[in-house]
Scaffold this motif. Structure first.
Motif, short mmCIF file in Angstrom:
data_model
loop_
_atom_site.label_atom_id
_atom_site.label_comp_id
_atom_site.label_asym_id
_atom_site.label_seq_id
_atom_site.Cartn_x
_atom_site.Cartn_y
_atom_site.Cartn_z
N THR A 146 30.05 32.23 28.66
CA THR A 146 30.52 30.88 28.99
C THR A 146 29.55 30.25 29.97
OG1 THR A 146 31.89 31.63 30.85
CG2 THR A 146 32.92 31.59 28.67
N SER A 147 29.64 28.93 30.12
CA SER A 147 28.75 28.22 31.03
C SER A 147 29.11 28.55 32.48
CB SER A 147 28.86 26.71 30.81
OG SER A 147 28.49 26.37 29.49
N THR A 178 29.69 38.08 34.19
CA THR A 178 28.42 37.66 34.78
C THR A 178 28.62 37.29 36.24
OG1 THR A 178 27.55 36.86 32.67
CG2 THR A 178 26.55 35.96 34.66
N VAL A 179 27.69 37.72 37.10
CA VAL A 179 27.67 37.31 38.51
C VAL A 179 26.40 36.50 38.73
CG1 VAL A 179 26.64 39.54 39.19
CG2 VAL A 179 27.69 38.06 40.92
N ALA A 180 26.55 35.31 39.33
CA ALA A 180 25.41 34.43 39.58
C ALA A 180 25.27 34.18 41.07
CB ALA A 180 25.59 33.11 38.84
N THR A 339 41.47 32.92 32.60
CA THR A 339 40.57 32.02 31.90
C THR A 339 39.32 31.84 32.74
OG1 THR A 339 40.39 29.89 30.76
CG2 THR A 339 41.51 29.91 32.91
N SER A 340 38.39 31.03 32.27
CA SER A 340 37.20 30.74 33.07
C SER A 340 37.62 30.03 34.36
CB SER A 340 36.22 29.86 32.29
OG SER A 340 35.68 30.55 31.20
N PRO A 341 37.00 30.37 35.50
CA PRO A 341 37.40 29.74 36.76
C PRO A 341 37.14 28.24 36.75
CG PRO A 341 35.42 31.07 37.04
CD PRO A 341 35.93 31.36 35.68
#
Length: 458
Positions: A146-147, A178-180, A339-341
């Motif tokens: 996801t973005s 994923t961690v950014a 869900t996506s944050p």
């Protein structure tokens, strides 16, 4: 979500040439299209996705109208380290030397099928630690594929010893998260503490938040453990159920708590676990990291013993405070949906989000109201899984969030001992109209990011 269910789209000027895509994937039409309605079968997907209707009469354009939720039951496990980017890391060595060294650098790591997480898991509870950052910044965790979201999962200051926060995250493509990194250089250690799978299992139930443990001198609510500061290297057990506790005496596997460490004498860490576990002593995992003189909090979903007790280990002398916000077990009523944050509120001036310009005054009796819009969180949920961040403060303080349907509980969600930006995961209580209240004893801005909620079904 695996998709496969029917979605009805309402509008105008639909005809036989109209087609629907969700996240760029065609959603097959079900039945007959009418001028004002189309029914489609939802394809599998993750997070928030655009719904586009196209046909001879034109296209609806790109939007973010549809949110995929992955839901199910929760299982706590013995915390297991699955990521350590420090040079020379050996347990595990998979990501050793992969320090996040530049702005917006990211690392995707497998969670499904790793560290005790089954391959069919749809979500995970992670304890994420930022180690030795060379500048102030933040990390964001989100489902792989996801973005990157406009949210933060953990904030840290330059030169911090180590900063930890719990992150409840939906699992993305290839069974990964994923961690950014926002900027600068930082190492990351990640422990998995539990997982969500579709189907039956332990469910969640909320309680009115209450303080169960306070070892500080003079503590009186409760006073049970007052004046019992931890010594360095000490493990102590605490009875949670019984004696008027709202936690059932049977059928409970896991507690949802806010753990706060205060009056710290040196840099160190704390671990919390079911009494009688783990097999190693002292524990080889940490739930919270602290610096000398720091007050710091973290949310923990901690297993509880069959007799209803938990144990806490500190490798350095300090006091501890434990607030209980809920529990998981066989008789719980709510599933976990992830869900996506997404960012819900930001009180900073001109933030563009709900509550922009509504800096908390520092008067505890003057809370701000936050509404979780039904486009993000379905109406009538029993609680929200969020990340609370404070910033733009000039004194030490604490922040509390709670359902607008109850009185202010004598608990805290975020604690800080010096001015700065601090975050803590939280189970945020909500009313039947999806409203929560938030207050602080110090003037501060606040940010709320949401990654899920608790509800019987959606």
């Amino acid at each position: 979500s695996q998709g496969g269910y029917t979605l009805t789209i309402s509008g105008a000027n639909f005809d036989s040439t109209s087609s629907v895509s969700i996240g760029g994937v065609t959603a097959p039409t079900v039945g007959t299209i009418t001028p004002t309605s189309i029914q489609v079968t939802v394809p599998s997907g993750i997070g928030q996705q655009s719904v586009v209707v196209s046909g001879d009469n034109g296209s609806s354009g790109v939007n973010n109208l549809f949110t995929y939720y992955a839901g199910g039951s929760y299982t706590a496990i013995t915390p297991t380290r699955i990521v350590d980017t420090r040079s020379g890391a050996t347990d595990p060595a998979t990501y050793a030397g992969k320090t996040l060294n530049s702005s917006n650098e990211s690392l995707s790591f497998a969670v499904a099928g790793v560290g005790g997480v089954p391959s069919n898991a749809v979500g995970v509870a992670l304890n994420v630690t930022a180690i030795a950052p060379d500048t102030s910044g933040y990390l964001s965790l989100y489902p792989s594929g996801t973005s990157p979201p406009a949210t933060s999962s953990l904030n840290f200051a330059a030169g911090s010893y180590a900063v930890a926060n719990m992150v409840f995250c939906q699992i993305g493509t290839n069974g990964s998260v994923t961690v950014a990194n926002f900027k600068g250089s930082v190492d990351v250690a990640i422990d998995v503490e539990g997982y969500v799978v579709s189907g039956s299992g332990d469910s969640f139930d909320t309680v009115s938040p209450y303080r169960a443990i306070d070892t500080r001198s003079g503590a009186n609510d409760p006073s049970t453990y007052a004046n019992e500061t931890f010594g360095a290297g000490q493990t102590r057990s605490f009875q949670i159920t019984g004696s008027g506790s709202p936690i059932p005496t049977s059928g409970v596997s896991t507690l949802a708590i806010t753990l706060t460490v205060v009056n710290t004498k040196a840099n160190g860490f704390a671990s919390v676990f079911a009494t009688g576990t783990p097999s190693t002593s002292p524990p080889t995992f940490s739930d919270i990291n602290f610096s000398q003189g720091q007050t710091v909090s973290n949310t923990v979903f901690v297993p509880i013993s069959a007799s209803g007790s938990i144990s806490i280990y500190l490798n350095q002398s300090a006091d501890v405070v434990v607030d209980v916000v809920g529990w998981f077990g066989s008789s719980g009523k709510d599933q976990v949906f992830l869900t996506s944050p997404v960012r819900v509120a930001d009180s900073r001036s001109a933030s563009g989000y709900q509550d922009a310009g509504q800096t908390l005054s520092g008067v505890v009796g003057a809370p701000d109201t936050v509404t979780f819009a039904p486009t993000l969180i379905p109406t009538g949920v029993d609680g929200v899984i969020g990340n609370l961040t404070v910033t733009n403060n000039s004194t030490a303080g604490y922040l509390t969030s709670w359902s607008s349907s109850i009185t202010l509980p004598q608990v805290s969600n975020v604690n800080w001992s010096s001015p700065g930006t601090y975050a803590n995961a939280a189970v945020i209580g909500t009313s039947s109209t999806n409203q929560s209240l938030i207050t602080s004893n110090a003037k501060t801005d606040f940010v709320i990011d949401v990654s899920g909620f608790f509800a019987p079904t959606i």
